[in-house]
Design an enzyme around this catalytic site. Sequence first.
Site, PDB file in Angstrom:
ATOM      1  N   LYS A  57       0.786  -1.231   0.000  1.00  0.00           N
ATOM      2  CA  LYS A  57       0.000   0.000   0.000  1.00  0.00           C
ATOM      3  C   LYS A  57       0.821   1.285   0.000  1.00  0.00           C
ATOM      4  O   LYS A  57       0.392   2.319   0.532  1.00  0.00           O
ATOM      5  CB  LYS A  57      -0.991   0.031   1.188  1.00  0.00           C
ATOM      6  CG  LYS A  57      -1.765  -1.215   1.435  1.00  0.00           C
ATOM      7  CD  LYS A  57      -2.239  -1.942   0.218  1.00  0.00           C
ATOM      8  CE  LYS A  57      -3.388  -1.315  -0.500  1.00  0.00           C
ATOM      9  NZ  LYS A  57      -3.779  -2.172  -1.682  1.00  0.00           N
ATOM     10  N   GLY A  59       2.293   2.441  -3.006  1.00  0.00           N
ATOM     11  CA  GLY A  59       2.314   3.063  -4.336  1.00  0.00           C
ATOM     12  C   GLY A  59       2.595   2.122  -5.499  1.00  0.00           C
ATOM     13  O   GLY A  59       2.905   2.583  -6.604  1.00  0.00           O
ATOM     14  N   THR A  60       2.454   0.817  -5.276  1.00  0.00           N
ATOM     15  CA  THR A  60       2.737  -0.140  -6.349  1.00  0.00           C
ATOM     16  C   THR A  60       1.851   0.098  -7.586  1.00  0.00           C
ATOM     17  O   THR A  60       2.354   0.128  -8.719  1.00  0.00           O
ATOM     18  CB  THR A  60       2.546  -1.588  -5.827  1.00  0.00           C
ATOM     19  OG1 THR A  60       3.528  -1.823  -4.825  1.00  0.00           O
ATOM     20  CG2 THR A  60       2.712  -2.610  -6.933  1.00  0.00           C
ATOM     21  N   TRP A  62       0.340   2.735  -8.690  1.00  0.00           N
ATOM     22  CA  TRP A  62       0.723   3.983  -9.373  1.00  0.00           C
ATOM     23  C   TRP A  62       2.044   3.796 -10.132  1.00  0.00           C
ATOM     24  O   TRP A  62       2.153   4.115 -11.316  1.00  0.00           O
ATOM     25  CB  TRP A  62       0.858   5.075  -8.318  1.00  0.00           C
ATOM     26  CG  TRP A  62       0.963   6.466  -8.830  1.00  0.00           C
ATOM     27  CD1 TRP A  62       0.815   6.896 -10.138  1.00  0.00           C
ATOM     28  CD2 TRP A  62       1.220   7.638  -8.052  1.00  0.00           C
ATOM     29  NE1 TRP A  62       0.976   8.252 -10.197  1.00  0.00           N
ATOM     30  CE2 TRP A  62       1.221   8.733  -8.937  1.00  0.00           C
ATOM     31  CE3 TRP A  62       1.440   7.858  -6.691  1.00  0.00           C
ATOM     32  CZ2 TRP A  62       1.446  10.039  -8.496  1.00  0.00           C
ATOM     33  CZ3 TRP A  62       1.661   9.164  -6.254  1.00  0.00           C
ATOM     34  CH2 TRP A  62       1.666  10.233  -7.145  1.00  0.00           C
ATOM     35  N   HIS A 120       6.838  -7.270  -3.119  1.00  0.00           N
ATOM     36  CA  HIS A 120       6.732  -6.636  -1.797  1.00  0.00           C
ATOM     37  C   HIS A 120       7.813  -7.186  -0.856  1.00  0.00           C
ATOM     38  O   HIS A 120       7.853  -6.815   0.314  1.00  0.00           O
ATOM     39  CB  HIS A 120       5.373  -6.925  -1.164  1.00  0.00           C
ATOM     40  CG  HIS A 120       4.230  -6.154  -1.768  1.00  0.00           C
ATOM     41  ND1 HIS A 120       4.373  -4.911  -2.323  1.00  0.00           N
ATOM     42  CD2 HIS A 120       2.900  -6.448  -1.867  1.00  0.00           C
ATOM     43  CE1 HIS A 120       3.196  -4.480  -2.751  1.00  0.00           C
ATOM     44  NE2 HIS A 120       2.291  -5.395  -2.486  1.00  0.00           N
ATOM     45  N   SER A 149      -4.346   2.377   4.776  1.00  0.00           N
ATOM     46  CA  SER A 149      -4.657   1.788   3.477  1.00  0.00           C
ATOM     47  C   SER A 149      -4.644   0.256   3.555  1.00  0.00           C
ATOM     48  O   SER A 149      -5.523  -0.429   3.022  1.00  0.00           O
ATOM     49  CB  SER A 149      -3.639   2.292   2.447  1.00  0.00           C
ATOM     50  OG  SER A 149      -3.928   1.797   1.175  1.00  0.00           O
ATOM     51  N   GLY A 281      -6.263   7.675  -2.559  1.00  0.00           N
ATOM     52  CA  GLY A 281      -5.093   8.185  -3.266  1.00  0.00           C
ATOM     53  C   GLY A 281      -4.623   9.533  -2.747  1.00  0.00           C
ATOM     54  O   GLY A 281      -4.196  10.391  -3.519  1.00  0.00           O
TER      55      GLY A 281
HETATM   56  P1  PAP Z   1      -0.665  -2.911  -3.188  1.00  0.00           P
HETATM   57  O1  PAP Z   1       0.387  -2.931  -2.148  1.00  0.00           O
HETATM   58  O2  PAP Z   1      -1.845  -3.780  -2.838  1.00  0.00           O
HETATM   59  O3  PAP Z   1      -0.148  -3.171  -4.568  1.00  0.00           O
HETATM   60  P2  PAP Z   1      -0.607  -0.074  -3.608  1.00  0.00           P
HETATM   61  O4  PAP Z   1      -0.914   0.209  -5.029  1.00  0.00           O
HETATM   62  O5  PAP Z   1       0.798  -0.002  -3.191  1.00  0.00           O
HETATM   63  O6  PAP Z   1      -1.283  -1.438  -3.189  1.00  0.00           O
HETATM   64  O7  PAP Z   1      -1.379   0.965  -2.711  1.00  0.00           O
HETATM   65  C1  PAP Z   1      -2.682   1.349  -2.926  1.00  0.00           C
HETATM   66  C2  PAP Z   1      -2.774   2.807  -2.515  1.00  0.00           C
HETATM   67  O8  PAP Z   1      -2.312   3.626  -3.585  1.00  0.00           O
HETATM   68  C3  PAP Z   1      -4.181   3.212  -2.208  1.00  0.00           C
HETATM   69  O9  PAP Z   1      -4.062   4.248  -1.246  1.00  0.00           O
HETATM   70  P3  PAP Z   1      -5.246   4.672  -0.250  1.00  0.00           P
HETATM   71  O10 PAP Z   1      -5.815   3.434   0.342  1.00  0.00           O
HETATM   72  O11 PAP Z   1      -4.602   5.557   0.775  1.00  0.00           O
HETATM   73  O12 PAP Z   1      -6.224   5.417  -1.089  1.00  0.00           O
HETATM   74  C4  PAP Z   1      -4.639   3.724  -3.562  1.00  0.00           C
HETATM   75  O13 PAP Z   1      -5.761   4.557  -3.500  1.00  0.00           O
HETATM   76  C5  PAP Z   1      -3.401   4.463  -4.008  1.00  0.00           C
HETATM   77  N1  PAP Z   1      -3.313   4.624  -5.453  1.00  0.00           N
HETATM   78  C6  PAP Z   1      -3.668   3.741  -6.423  1.00  0.00           C
HETATM   79  N2  PAP Z   1      -3.438   4.261  -7.626  1.00  0.00           N
HETATM   80  C7  PAP Z   1      -2.923   5.497  -7.438  1.00  0.00           C
HETATM   81  C8  PAP Z   1      -2.498   6.539  -8.341  1.00  0.00           C
HETATM   82  N3  PAP Z   1      -2.562   6.388  -9.639  1.00  0.00           N
HETATM   83  N4  PAP Z   1      -2.019   7.673  -7.779  1.00  0.00           N
HETATM   84  C9  PAP Z   1      -1.953   7.829  -6.447  1.00  0.00           C
HETATM   85  N5  PAP Z   1      -2.350   6.882  -5.554  1.00  0.00           N
HETATM   86  C10 PAP Z   1      -2.833   5.738  -6.050  1.00  0.00           C
END
Ligand code: PAP
Length: 317
Positions: A57, A59-60, A62, A120, A149, A281
């Site tokens: 959680k 930023g993967t 993104w 991860h 998150s 996000g």
């Molecule tokens: P993962 O570890 O399961 O792969 P990961 O993508 O690292 O998840 O984290 C998800 C977070 O990035 C979410 O944050 P939040 O719960 O605080 O909202 C998600 O909303 C956020 N996220 C996903 N896509 C983007 C993006 N394009 N830009 C910025 N934040 C993003």
Amino acid sequence: MITNLLVTLPKAKAWRSEHVFLYKGFWLSSEVLKGLVLIHNHFTPQPTDIFLAAFMKCGTTWLKALMFATANRHRYKLSDHPLLRTGPQSAFPFLDTHIFLDYPVTNFDHLPVPRLFATHFAHGLLPTSITSTCKIVYVCRDPKDALVSKWHFLSKLRSKELEPLPFNEAYEMFCNGVSEYGPFWDHVLGYWKASQESPDKILFLKYEDMKREPTIELKKLAAFMGMPFTAEEEEEGVVEDIVKLCSFQNLSRLEVNKGGGGGQKFTAKVVVENQEFFRKGEVGDWKNYLTEEMKDRIDNIAVNKLKGSGLMLGLTK
Ligand code: PAP
């Protein structure tokens, strides 16, 4: 094979499934531990491979979008981009579990060069064949936002046979380092130290910097990947276009990321809909969950753990 290993390891309550297991200093689910063993035994890195590493959680999703769009910018038009149809999670494999999706082990030879992989796993858990050969992009985030998150995400995936995990209990566990892939601080520190020793091999990014100055961070990322934007591309606005394509606002509104059939298969049983990777996000959502006292405690842990490293984290107001 894995069952024999599991019985030898200390275990603790997990956030998604019943238990996580302590392996070489990190708490891992049985599924990803199996993946780690397979990676060590069967994955052959190529020197051109580029890894995206992050604690959960941070930023993967993104970074997957940004790295894929950057690496393939000469192959696809932005108006008809695969990211618009598949979502970022499918852009390239999450090695930790993808390694065992095909029997007996997945072959990645067909991927275009540079092959991109996400993980991860902590730096110290990856085989040296990866850490000494491949470039790694690491992204970290304010631990308070990562905690919130992660609690949302894993609560949704948590087995229905288990009691829900209350937020305050998750907070305690997180502070004590017990959560999938944790402890958070050891994870961050491992990559931070490695990036200090080999800045040409590891690019260390922060979610908050990327939110504040996405074009500057994207240019850094492209240069690190060995694909810097040319002056002409910059003039044409390619950097801004990729930032826009990969923005939360753009990606989260797409049908495929709103429950429109897109998803990520982690194991035969665990398939996660794309929409679960898009919540708010934002920077600082922790304010809606942590009291002042909880904030101070977790910030102090960060300060103590990172003391002397030169890294500061989690001091968002
Ligand atoms: P993962 O570890 O399961 O792969 P990961 O993508 O690292 O998840 O984290 C998800 C977070 O990035 C979410 O944050 P939040 O719960 O605080 O909202 C998600 O909303 C956020 N996220 C996903 N896509 C983007 C993006 N394009 N830009 C910025 N934040 C993003």
